[in-house]
Design an enzyme around this catalytic site. Sequence first.
Site, PDB file in Angstrom:
ATOM      1  N   ASP A 165       0.622  -0.967  -0.497  1.00  0.00           N
ATOM      2  CA  ASP A 165       0.211   0.231   0.520  1.00  0.00           C
ATOM      3  C   ASP A 165       1.044   1.628   0.410  1.00  0.00           C
ATOM      4  O   ASP A 165       0.545   2.643   0.289  1.00  0.00           O
ATOM      5  CB  ASP A 165      -0.895   0.235   0.599  1.00  0.00           C
ATOM      6  CG  ASP A 165      -2.211  -0.961   0.804  1.00  0.00           C
ATOM      7  OD1 ASP A 165      -2.148  -1.467  -0.187  1.00  0.00           O
ATOM      8  OD2 ASP A 165      -3.126  -1.348   1.737  1.00  0.00           O
ATOM      9  N   CYS A 190      -3.855  -6.076  -3.339  1.00  0.00           N
ATOM     10  CA  CYS A 190      -3.328  -7.016  -3.065  1.00  0.00           C
ATOM     11  C   CYS A 190      -3.044  -8.501  -3.174  1.00  0.00           C
ATOM     12  O   CYS A 190      -1.485  -8.784  -4.323  1.00  0.00           O
ATOM     13  CB  CYS A 190      -2.771  -6.765  -1.559  1.00  0.00           C
ATOM     14  SG  CYS A 190      -4.351  -7.763  -0.551  1.00  0.00           S
ATOM     15  N   HIS A 206      -0.221 -13.452   0.646  1.00  0.00           N
ATOM     16  CA  HIS A 206      -1.709 -13.381   0.537  1.00  0.00           C
ATOM     17  C   HIS A 206      -1.925 -13.884  -0.827  1.00  0.00           C
ATOM     18  O   HIS A 206      -2.778 -13.612  -1.875  1.00  0.00           O
ATOM     19  CB  HIS A 206      -2.011 -11.394   0.881  1.00  0.00           C
ATOM     20  CG  HIS A 206      -3.543 -11.328   1.255  1.00  0.00           C
ATOM     21  ND1 HIS A 206      -3.208  -9.892   1.392  1.00  0.00           N
ATOM     22  CD2 HIS A 206      -4.399 -12.016   1.257  1.00  0.00           C
ATOM     23  CE1 HIS A 206      -4.837  -9.902   1.949  1.00  0.00           C
ATOM     24  NE2 HIS A 206      -5.284 -11.096   1.645  1.00  0.00           N
TER      25      HIS A 206
END
Length: 477
Positions: A41, A80, A142
Amino acid sequence: MMNRRNFLRTAAGALTALGAPGLTAQAQRKRPNIIFILADDLGWGDLGCYGHPQIKTPNLDRLARQGALFSQFYVNGPVCSPSRTAFMTSHYPARHRVHGHFATAQLNQSRGMPNWLDPVVPMLPRLLKQAGYATAHFGKWHLGNGPGAPEPSAYGFDDYRTVNANGPGWEEKDPFFRARSSTLIVDETIRFIQQHGDQPFYVNVWSLVPHAILNPTEQQMEPYKNLGPGGGVLHKSAIQIFAASVTDLDTQVGRLLGKLDELGLAGDTFVFFSSDNGPEDIHIRNAGHSGIGSAGPFRGRKRSLYEGGVRLPFIARWPGHIAANRVDDASVLTAVDILPTVCRFAGVSVPQDVQPDGEDMGDIFTSKSRPRTRPILWEWRFNIMGDMANRSPMLAIREGDWKLLVNPDRSRVELYDIPHDPTELNNLAERKPEVVARLAEKVLAWQKTLPEGPLDRTAGRNDYNWPRPRPAAAKER
Protein backbone atom coordinates in the site's frame (compact mmCIF):
# COMPACT_ATOMS: atom_id res chain seq x y z
CA MET A 1 26.19 -35.66 7.21
CA MET A 2 24.03 -34.79 4.21
CA ASN A 3 21.27 -32.55 5.59
CA ARG A 4 18.61 -30.90 3.44
CA ARG A 5 20.50 -27.66 2.93
CA ASN A 6 23.76 -29.38 1.96
CA PHE A 7 21.84 -31.61 -0.41
CA LEU A 8 20.25 -28.59 -2.09
CA ARG A 9 23.63 -26.92 -2.50
CA THR A 10 25.21 -30.06 -3.94
CA ALA A 11 22.29 -30.60 -6.31
CA ALA A 12 22.38 -26.96 -7.46
CA GLY A 13 26.07 -27.22 -8.19
CA ALA A 14 25.56 -30.40 -10.18
CA LEU A 15 22.79 -28.79 -12.21
CA THR A 16 25.00 -25.84 -13.04
CA ALA A 17 27.88 -28.08 -14.02
CA LEU A 18 25.81 -30.37 -16.19
CA GLY A 19 23.54 -27.71 -17.68
CA ALA A 20 20.18 -27.58 -15.92
CA PRO A 21 17.07 -27.78 -18.12
CA GLY A 22 16.07 -24.36 -19.43
CA LEU A 23 19.43 -22.69 -18.81
CA THR A 24 20.94 -20.61 -21.57
CA ALA A 25 24.66 -20.49 -22.31
CA GLN A 26 24.80 -17.06 -20.65
CA ALA A 27 23.50 -18.57 -17.42
CA GLN A 28 26.32 -21.09 -17.28
CA ARG A 29 28.82 -18.21 -17.07
CA LYS A 30 27.38 -15.99 -14.32
CA ARG A 31 23.92 -15.71 -12.87
CA PRO A 32 22.89 -12.81 -10.63
CA ASN A 33 21.34 -13.11 -7.23
CA ILE A 34 17.86 -11.55 -7.28
CA ILE A 35 16.07 -9.70 -4.47
CA PHE A 36 12.50 -8.44 -4.92
CA ILE A 37 11.47 -5.92 -2.23
CA LEU A 38 7.73 -5.19 -2.24
CA ALA A 39 6.03 -2.57 -0.08
CA ASP A 40 2.37 -2.89 0.87
CA ASP A 41 0.00 0.00 0.00
CA LEU A 42 2.87 2.41 -0.69
CA GLY A 43 1.88 5.12 -3.16
CA TRP A 44 3.79 6.44 -6.16
CA GLY A 45 4.63 9.62 -4.28
CA ASP A 46 5.60 8.17 -0.89
CA LEU A 47 9.40 8.18 -1.35
CA GLY A 48 11.79 11.09 -1.31
CA CYS A 49 13.11 10.17 -4.76
CA TYR A 50 9.53 10.31 -6.08
CA GLY A 51 8.98 13.78 -4.69
CA HIS A 52 7.54 13.41 -1.18
CA PRO A 53 8.36 16.62 0.71
CA GLN A 54 8.33 15.15 4.23
CA ILE A 55 8.95 11.38 4.34
CA LYS A 56 12.61 10.49 4.77
CA THR A 57 13.75 7.52 2.66
CA PRO A 58 17.53 7.92 2.30
CA ASN A 59 18.26 4.26 1.55
CA LEU A 60 15.72 3.83 -1.22
CA ASP A 61 16.78 7.22 -2.59
CA ARG A 62 20.37 5.91 -2.66
CA LEU A 63 19.21 2.70 -4.38
CA ALA A 64 17.63 4.88 -7.07
CA ARG A 65 20.84 6.89 -7.51
CA GLN A 66 22.83 3.68 -7.85
CA GLY A 67 20.40 2.25 -10.41
CA ALA A 68 17.33 3.23 -12.42
CA LEU A 69 14.06 4.85 -11.35
CA PHE A 70 11.06 4.20 -13.60
CA SER A 71 8.13 6.60 -13.42
CA GLN A 72 5.69 4.60 -15.59
CA PHE A 73 5.48 1.24 -13.85
CA TYR A 74 2.06 -0.37 -13.38
CA VAL A 75 0.73 -3.23 -11.30
CA ASN A 76 -2.03 -5.42 -12.75
CA GLY A 77 -4.55 -5.17 -9.95
CA PRO A 78 -5.52 -2.29 -7.63
CA VAL A 79 -5.34 -4.48 -4.49
CA CYS A 80 -2.84 -6.92 -3.03
CA SER A 81 -3.68 -10.53 -4.05
CA PRO A 82 -4.32 -9.80 -7.75
CA SER A 83 -1.18 -7.68 -7.93
CA ARG A 84 0.97 -10.37 -6.30
CA THR A 85 -0.47 -13.03 -8.59
CA ALA A 86 0.62 -11.02 -11.63
CA PHE A 87 4.15 -10.48 -10.30
CA MET A 88 4.70 -14.19 -9.74
CA THR A 89 2.90 -15.72 -12.75
CA SER A 90 3.10 -13.17 -15.61
CA HIS A 91 -0.65 -13.72 -15.94
CA TYR A 92 -3.41 -11.19 -15.53
CA PRO A 93 -4.92 -12.25 -12.19
CA ALA A 94 -8.47 -12.55 -13.46
CA ARG A 95 -7.32 -15.52 -15.59
CA HIS A 96 -7.13 -17.39 -12.26
CA ARG A 97 -10.29 -15.77 -10.80
CA VAL A 98 -8.17 -13.70 -8.41
CA HIS A 99 -10.36 -10.61 -8.63
CA GLY A 100 -9.81 -9.18 -5.15
CA HIS A 101 -7.89 -9.97 -1.98
CA PHE A 102 -8.07 -13.48 -0.58
CA ALA A 103 -10.29 -13.40 2.50
CA THR A 104 -12.62 -15.86 4.23
CA ALA A 105 -13.98 -18.81 2.27
CA GLN A 106 -17.46 -17.27 2.39
CA LEU A 107 -16.31 -13.90 1.05
CA ASN A 108 -14.13 -15.53 -1.60
CA GLN A 109 -17.10 -17.57 -2.83
CA SER A 110 -19.36 -14.52 -2.92
CA ARG A 111 -16.87 -12.81 -5.25
CA GLY A 112 -16.39 -15.83 -7.52
CA MET A 113 -12.86 -16.48 -6.24
CA PRO A 114 -10.98 -19.60 -5.12
CA ASN A 115 -9.50 -19.72 -1.63
CA TRP A 116 -5.93 -19.69 -2.88
CA LEU A 117 -3.90 -19.38 -6.05
CA ASP A 118 -3.72 -22.78 -7.71
CA PRO A 119 -0.14 -24.05 -7.15
CA VAL A 120 -0.04 -25.65 -10.60
CA VAL A 121 0.10 -22.22 -12.27
CA PRO A 122 3.47 -21.05 -13.61
CA MET A 123 5.52 -19.43 -10.84
CA LEU A 124 8.72 -17.43 -11.13
CA PRO A 125 10.37 -19.03 -8.06
CA ARG A 126 9.68 -22.53 -9.38
CA LEU A 127 11.33 -21.74 -12.72
CA LEU A 128 14.38 -20.35 -10.92
CA LYS A 129 14.54 -23.24 -8.47
CA GLN A 130 14.50 -25.73 -11.33
CA ALA A 131 17.49 -23.85 -12.75
CA GLY A 132 19.53 -24.18 -9.55
CA TYR A 133 18.55 -21.06 -7.61
CA ALA A 134 17.93 -21.17 -3.87
CA THR A 135 14.54 -19.54 -3.36
CA ALA A 136 12.91 -17.85 -0.37
CA HIS A 137 9.92 -15.75 0.59
CA PHE A 138 9.81 -13.64 3.74
CA GLY A 139 6.93 -11.41 4.80
CA LYS A 140 3.43 -11.00 3.46
CA TRP A 141 2.12 -13.74 1.18
CA HIS A 142 -1.63 -13.21 0.63
CA LEU A 143 -1.95 -15.74 -2.15
CA GLY A 144 -4.13 -17.94 0.05
CA ASN A 145 -4.17 -19.29 3.59
CA GLY A 146 -6.46 -21.15 5.95
CA PRO A 147 -7.68 -24.76 5.91
CA GLY A 148 -6.27 -26.68 2.97
CA ALA A 149 -4.23 -23.84 1.49
CA PRO A 150 -0.79 -24.91 0.21
CA GLU A 151 2.30 -23.51 1.90
CA PRO A 152 4.73 -21.42 -0.19
CA SER A 153 6.87 -24.52 -0.77
CA ALA A 154 4.16 -25.73 -3.19
CA TYR A 155 4.91 -22.69 -5.35
CA GLY A 156 8.66 -23.18 -5.56
CA PHE A 157 10.11 -21.69 -2.37
CA ASP A 158 12.81 -23.55 -0.44
CA ASP A 159 12.67 -21.33 2.64
CA TYR A 160 9.92 -19.07 3.94
CA ARG A 161 8.46 -17.33 6.93
CA THR A 162 5.27 -15.50 6.20
CA VAL A 163 2.14 -13.59 7.14
CA ASN A 164 -1.25 -14.31 5.50
CA ALA A 165 -0.07 -17.82 4.65
CA ASN A 166 0.09 -21.34 6.03
CA GLY A 167 3.40 -22.55 7.40
CA PRO A 168 6.08 -20.89 9.54
CA GLY A 169 5.26 -17.36 10.66
CA TRP A 170 5.58 -15.04 13.63
CA GLU A 171 3.62 -14.37 16.80
CA GLU A 172 1.43 -11.46 15.69
CA LYS A 173 -0.49 -10.65 18.90
CA ASP A 174 1.97 -7.94 19.96
CA PRO A 175 0.31 -4.57 19.15
CA PHE A 176 3.68 -3.41 17.81
CA PHE A 177 4.24 -6.47 15.62
CA ARG A 178 3.66 -4.55 12.40
CA ALA A 179 6.01 -1.82 13.63
CA ARG A 180 8.73 -4.47 14.13
CA SER A 181 7.86 -6.57 11.09
CA SER A 182 10.29 -4.97 8.64
CA THR A 183 13.15 -5.78 11.01
CA LEU A 184 12.00 -9.39 11.36
CA ILE A 185 11.59 -9.86 7.61
CA VAL A 186 15.05 -8.47 6.88
CA ASP A 187 16.55 -10.61 9.67
CA GLU A 188 15.25 -13.72 7.90
CA THR A 189 16.45 -12.46 4.54
CA ILE A 190 19.97 -11.86 5.81
CA ARG A 191 20.04 -15.31 7.42
CA PHE A 192 19.04 -16.91 4.13
CA ILE A 193 21.59 -14.96 2.10
CA GLN A 194 24.39 -15.88 4.47
CA GLN A 195 23.45 -19.55 4.19
CA HIS A 196 23.34 -19.50 0.38
CA GLY A 197 26.26 -17.32 -0.57
CA ASP A 198 27.80 -20.11 -2.63
CA GLN A 199 24.88 -20.44 -5.09
CA PRO A 200 22.61 -17.96 -6.84
CA PHE A 201 19.54 -17.03 -4.81
CA TYR A 202 16.15 -15.44 -5.36
CA VAL A 203 14.36 -13.80 -2.41
CA ASN A 204 10.97 -12.11 -2.04
CA VAL A 205 11.22 -9.49 0.72
CA TRP A 206 7.56 -8.53 0.99
CA SER A 207 6.83 -5.93 3.65
CA LEU A 208 3.69 -5.46 5.73
CA VAL A 209 3.90 -1.66 5.70
CA PRO A 210 2.53 0.86 5.19
CA HIS A 211 -0.63 -1.30 5.09
CA ALA A 212 -3.00 -0.56 7.98
CA ILE A 213 -3.28 -0.94 10.90
CA LEU A 214 -0.18 1.18 11.48
CA ASN A 215 1.03 1.53 15.05
CA PRO A 216 4.65 2.72 15.00
CA THR A 217 6.64 3.05 18.20
CA GLU A 218 7.41 6.36 19.85
CA GLN A 219 11.03 5.92 18.82
CA GLN A 220 10.05 5.44 15.17
CA MET A 221 7.87 8.57 15.29
CA GLU A 222 10.50 10.73 17.00
CA PRO A 223 11.98 12.10 13.71
CA TYR A 224 8.53 13.44 12.82
CA LYS A 225 7.61 15.07 16.13
CA ASN A 226 7.54 18.45 14.39
CA LEU A 227 4.61 17.22 12.29
CA GLY A 228 2.29 16.71 15.25
CA PRO A 229 -0.91 18.75 15.57
CA GLY A 230 0.48 20.94 18.37
CA GLY A 231 -1.68 23.13 20.57
CA GLY A 232 -1.43 20.67 23.45
CA VAL A 233 -3.22 17.93 21.49
CA LEU A 234 -1.88 14.53 22.54
CA HIS A 235 -2.97 12.60 19.45
CA LYS A 236 -0.38 11.85 16.80
CA SER A 237 -1.02 13.24 13.35
CA ALA A 238 -1.67 10.94 10.42
CA ILE A 239 1.54 12.02 8.72
CA GLN A 240 3.58 11.18 11.84
CA ILE A 241 2.16 7.65 11.90
CA PHE A 242 2.44 7.03 8.17
CA ALA A 243 5.86 8.62 7.66
CA ALA A 244 7.38 6.79 10.63
CA SER A 245 6.25 3.46 9.20
CA VAL A 246 7.68 4.17 5.74
CA THR A 247 10.97 5.44 7.16
CA ASP A 248 11.39 2.30 9.27
CA LEU A 249 10.88 0.18 6.14
CA ASP A 250 13.53 2.30 4.44
CA THR A 251 15.88 1.81 7.39
CA GLN A 252 15.57 -1.97 7.15
CA VAL A 253 16.07 -1.90 3.38
CA GLY A 254 19.27 0.02 4.11
CA ARG A 255 20.38 -2.67 6.54
CA LEU A 256 19.81 -5.34 3.88
CA LEU A 257 21.73 -3.37 1.25
CA GLY A 258 24.53 -2.83 3.75
CA LYS A 259 24.78 -6.58 4.34
CA LEU A 260 25.11 -7.15 0.59
CA ASP A 261 28.02 -4.69 0.61
CA GLU A 262 29.58 -6.38 3.63
CA LEU A 263 29.36 -9.83 2.03
CA GLY A 264 30.72 -8.59 -1.29
CA LEU A 265 27.47 -9.52 -3.07
CA ALA A 266 26.15 -6.11 -4.13
CA GLY A 267 27.80 -6.23 -7.54
CA ASP A 268 26.35 -9.66 -8.29
CA THR A 269 22.80 -8.92 -7.15
CA PHE A 270 19.84 -7.56 -9.10
CA VAL A 271 17.67 -5.71 -6.56
CA PHE A 272 14.31 -4.26 -7.47
CA PHE A 273 11.71 -2.44 -5.38
CA SER A 274 8.04 -1.68 -5.92
CA SER A 275 4.62 -1.68 -4.23
CA ASP A 276 1.51 -3.80 -4.73
CA ASN A 277 -1.08 -1.06 -5.26
CA GLY A 278 -1.84 2.57 -4.55
CA PRO A 279 -2.19 4.12 -1.09
CA GLU A 280 -5.08 3.19 1.18
CA ASP A 281 -7.98 5.61 1.55
CA ILE A 282 -8.50 7.33 4.88
CA HIS A 283 -12.21 6.43 4.67
CA ILE A 284 -11.30 2.79 5.36
CA ARG A 285 -11.77 2.08 9.07
CA ASN A 286 -8.37 0.57 9.82
CA ALA A 287 -6.61 3.45 8.05
CA GLY A 288 -8.76 6.21 9.54
CA HIS A 289 -5.80 7.46 11.59
CA SER A 290 -3.10 7.05 8.93
CA GLY A 291 -4.46 6.71 5.40
CA ILE A 292 -2.69 9.67 3.82
CA GLY A 293 -0.21 7.93 1.55
CA SER A 294 0.58 9.90 -1.58
CA ALA A 295 -0.39 8.94 -5.12
CA GLY A 296 1.84 11.79 -6.27
CA PRO A 297 0.25 13.87 -9.04
CA PHE A 298 -2.26 11.18 -9.91
CA ARG A 299 -5.97 10.69 -9.47
CA GLY A 300 -7.07 7.48 -7.73
CA ARG A 301 -6.00 5.39 -4.77
CA LYS A 302 -6.15 1.72 -3.80
CA ARG A 303 -8.98 -0.14 -5.66
CA SER A 304 -9.08 2.46 -8.43
CA LEU A 305 -7.97 1.91 -12.03
CA TYR A 306 -6.99 5.55 -12.33
CA GLU A 307 -3.22 6.09 -12.27
CA GLY A 308 -2.99 6.54 -8.51
CA GLY A 309 -4.37 3.05 -7.89
CA VAL A 310 -2.12 1.10 -10.26
CA ARG A 311 0.95 3.26 -11.06
CA LEU A 312 3.67 2.64 -8.51
CA PRO A 313 7.35 3.28 -7.76
CA PHE A 314 9.85 0.96 -9.40
CA ILE A 315 13.58 1.07 -8.69
CA ALA A 316 16.13 -1.39 -10.06
CA ARG A 317 19.87 -1.79 -9.36
CA TRP A 318 22.36 -4.21 -10.89
CA PRO A 319 25.86 -2.70 -10.96
CA GLY A 320 27.59 -3.02 -14.29
CA HIS A 321 24.34 -3.85 -16.08
CA ILE A 322 21.86 -1.08 -15.15
CA ALA A 323 23.22 2.45 -15.53
CA ALA A 324 23.38 4.46 -12.33
CA ASN A 325 21.37 7.62 -11.66
CA ARG A 326 18.96 6.98 -14.52
CA VAL A 327 15.42 8.33 -14.42
CA ASP A 328 13.26 6.74 -17.12
CA ASP A 329 10.06 8.67 -17.79
CA ALA A 330 9.40 7.02 -21.16
CA SER A 331 9.33 3.24 -20.66
CA VAL A 332 5.96 1.70 -19.77
CA LEU A 333 6.50 -1.38 -17.61
CA THR A 334 4.11 -3.62 -15.72
CA ALA A 335 4.08 -6.44 -13.18
CA VAL A 336 3.42 -9.22 -15.70
CA ASP A 337 6.76 -8.28 -17.31
CA ILE A 338 8.69 -9.36 -14.21
CA LEU A 339 8.73 -13.13 -14.80
CA PRO A 340 10.08 -13.04 -18.38
CA THR A 341 12.51 -10.23 -17.54
CA VAL A 342 13.95 -11.91 -14.42
CA CYS A 343 14.21 -15.21 -16.29
CA ARG A 344 16.22 -13.45 -18.98
CA PHE A 345 18.64 -12.06 -16.39
CA ALA A 346 18.92 -15.50 -14.75
CA GLY A 347 19.52 -17.16 -18.11
CA VAL A 348 16.36 -19.25 -17.81
CA SER A 349 14.19 -19.97 -20.85
CA VAL A 350 10.48 -19.37 -20.24
CA PRO A 351 8.59 -22.56 -21.20
CA GLN A 352 6.01 -22.14 -23.94
CA ASP A 353 3.21 -23.40 -21.72
CA VAL A 354 3.65 -20.39 -19.41
CA GLN A 355 2.00 -18.19 -22.06
CA PRO A 356 2.93 -14.94 -20.30
CA ASP A 357 0.78 -11.85 -20.58
CA GLY A 358 3.88 -9.72 -20.08
CA GLU A 359 7.00 -9.28 -22.16
CA ASP A 360 10.73 -9.44 -21.60
CA MET A 361 11.83 -5.89 -20.80
CA GLY A 362 15.43 -6.76 -19.99
CA ASP A 363 16.76 -4.58 -22.79
CA ILE A 364 15.01 -1.55 -21.29
CA PHE A 365 16.67 -2.15 -17.93
CA THR A 366 20.15 -2.61 -19.36
CA SER A 367 20.04 -0.30 -22.38
CA LYS A 368 17.45 2.33 -23.24
CA SER A 369 13.74 2.94 -23.52
CA ARG A 370 11.56 1.52 -26.26
CA PRO A 371 7.81 1.18 -26.78
CA ARG A 372 6.22 -1.94 -25.34
CA THR A 373 4.67 -4.36 -27.82
CA ARG A 374 1.64 -5.40 -25.76
CA PRO A 375 -1.11 -3.31 -24.14
CA ILE A 376 -1.76 -3.40 -20.40
CA LEU A 377 -5.26 -4.47 -19.33
CA TRP A 378 -7.20 -4.15 -16.07
CA GLU A 379 -10.52 -5.16 -14.58
CA TRP A 380 -12.04 -4.22 -11.20
CA ARG A 381 -15.42 -5.74 -10.34
CA PHE A 382 -16.05 -4.22 -6.93
CA ASN A 383 -16.77 -1.04 -5.02
CA ILE A 384 -14.19 1.75 -4.72
CA MET A 385 -14.06 3.53 -1.39
CA GLY A 386 -13.67 7.23 -0.74
CA ASP A 387 -13.91 10.30 -2.92
CA MET A 388 -16.03 9.94 -6.03
CA ALA A 389 -13.24 11.43 -8.15
CA ASN A 390 -11.25 8.23 -7.52
CA ARG A 391 -14.03 5.85 -8.60
CA SER A 392 -12.98 4.57 -11.99
CA PRO A 393 -14.89 2.57 -14.61
CA MET A 394 -14.59 -1.24 -14.44
CA LEU A 395 -12.15 -1.79 -17.32
CA ALA A 396 -9.00 -0.06 -18.48
CA ILE A 397 -6.37 -0.46 -21.19
CA ARG A 398 -3.07 1.38 -21.71
CA GLU A 399 -1.57 1.23 -25.20
CA GLY A 400 1.07 3.68 -26.27
CA ASP A 401 0.26 7.11 -24.85
CA TRP A 402 -3.45 6.35 -24.61
CA LYS A 403 -5.41 5.00 -21.67
CA LEU A 404 -9.08 4.13 -22.03
CA LEU A 405 -11.36 3.48 -19.04
CA VAL A 406 -14.77 2.08 -19.89
CA ASN A 407 -17.72 0.22 -18.46
CA PRO A 408 -18.87 -2.81 -20.46
CA ASP A 409 -22.23 -1.14 -21.11
CA ARG A 410 -20.49 2.09 -22.23
CA SER A 411 -22.18 4.04 -19.44
CA ARG A 412 -18.79 5.64 -18.83
CA VAL A 413 -16.12 6.16 -21.49
CA GLU A 414 -12.95 8.06 -20.63
CA LEU A 415 -9.84 8.51 -22.79
CA TYR A 416 -6.63 10.15 -21.60
CA ASP A 417 -3.31 11.04 -23.19
CA ILE A 418 -1.24 9.94 -20.19
CA PRO A 419 2.12 11.62 -20.92
CA HIS A 420 0.35 14.97 -21.40
CA ASP A 421 -2.46 14.44 -18.86
CA PRO A 422 -1.14 12.11 -16.12
CA THR A 423 -3.78 13.33 -13.65
CA GLU A 424 -6.55 12.10 -16.01
CA LEU A 425 -8.61 15.28 -16.04
CA ASN A 426 -9.05 15.96 -19.78
CA ASN A 427 -11.35 13.29 -21.21
CA LEU A 428 -10.72 13.13 -24.96
CA ALA A 429 -13.24 10.37 -25.72
CA GLU A 430 -15.54 12.58 -27.79
CA ARG A 431 -12.64 14.15 -29.71
CA LYS A 432 -10.88 10.84 -30.48
CA PRO A 433 -13.66 8.37 -31.37
CA GLU A 434 -11.31 6.26 -33.53
CA VAL A 435 -8.94 5.71 -30.60
CA VAL A 436 -11.87 4.87 -28.32
CA ALA A 437 -13.21 2.34 -30.82
CA ARG A 438 -9.84 0.63 -31.26
CA LEU A 439 -9.04 0.36 -27.56
CA ALA A 440 -12.60 -0.51 -26.52
CA GLU A 441 -12.66 -3.40 -28.98
CA LYS A 442 -9.47 -4.80 -27.44
CA VAL A 443 -10.38 -4.45 -23.78
CA LEU A 444 -13.95 -5.70 -24.23
CA ALA A 445 -12.72 -8.71 -26.21
CA TRP A 446 -10.23 -9.43 -23.43
CA GLN A 447 -12.93 -9.22 -20.77
CA LYS A 448 -14.97 -11.86 -22.61
CA THR A 449 -12.08 -14.33 -22.19
CA LEU A 450 -12.15 -13.99 -18.40
CA PRO A 451 -14.09 -16.26 -16.05
CA GLU A 452 -17.57 -15.01 -15.34
CA GLY A 453 -18.35 -13.92 -11.82
CA PRO A 454 -20.48 -11.63 -9.67
CA LEU A 455 -20.18 -7.85 -9.83
CA ASP A 456 -20.79 -5.35 -7.07
CA ARG A 457 -23.85 -3.21 -7.65
CA THR A 458 -21.62 -0.12 -7.49
CA ALA A 459 -18.86 -1.46 -9.76
CA GLY A 460 -17.80 1.16 -12.29
CA ARG A 461 -20.10 3.83 -10.85
CA ASN A 462 -19.21 7.24 -9.42
CA ASP A 463 -22.62 8.37 -8.21
CA TYR A 464 -22.82 11.03 -5.53
CA ASN A 465 -25.67 11.30 -3.03
CA TRP A 466 -26.72 14.70 -4.29
CA PRO A 467 -29.14 16.76 -2.14
CA ARG A 468 -32.73 16.48 -3.29
CA PRO A 469 -36.17 17.18 -1.88
CA ARG A 470 -37.37 14.67 0.68
CA PRO A 471 -40.98 13.62 1.34
CA ALA A 472 -42.44 15.64 4.17
CA ALA A 473 -42.80 13.79 7.46
CA ALA A 474 -46.29 12.63 8.27
CA LYS A 475 -46.31 14.87 11.27
CA GLU A 476 -43.89 17.74 11.85
CA ARG A 477 -42.62 17.97 15.39
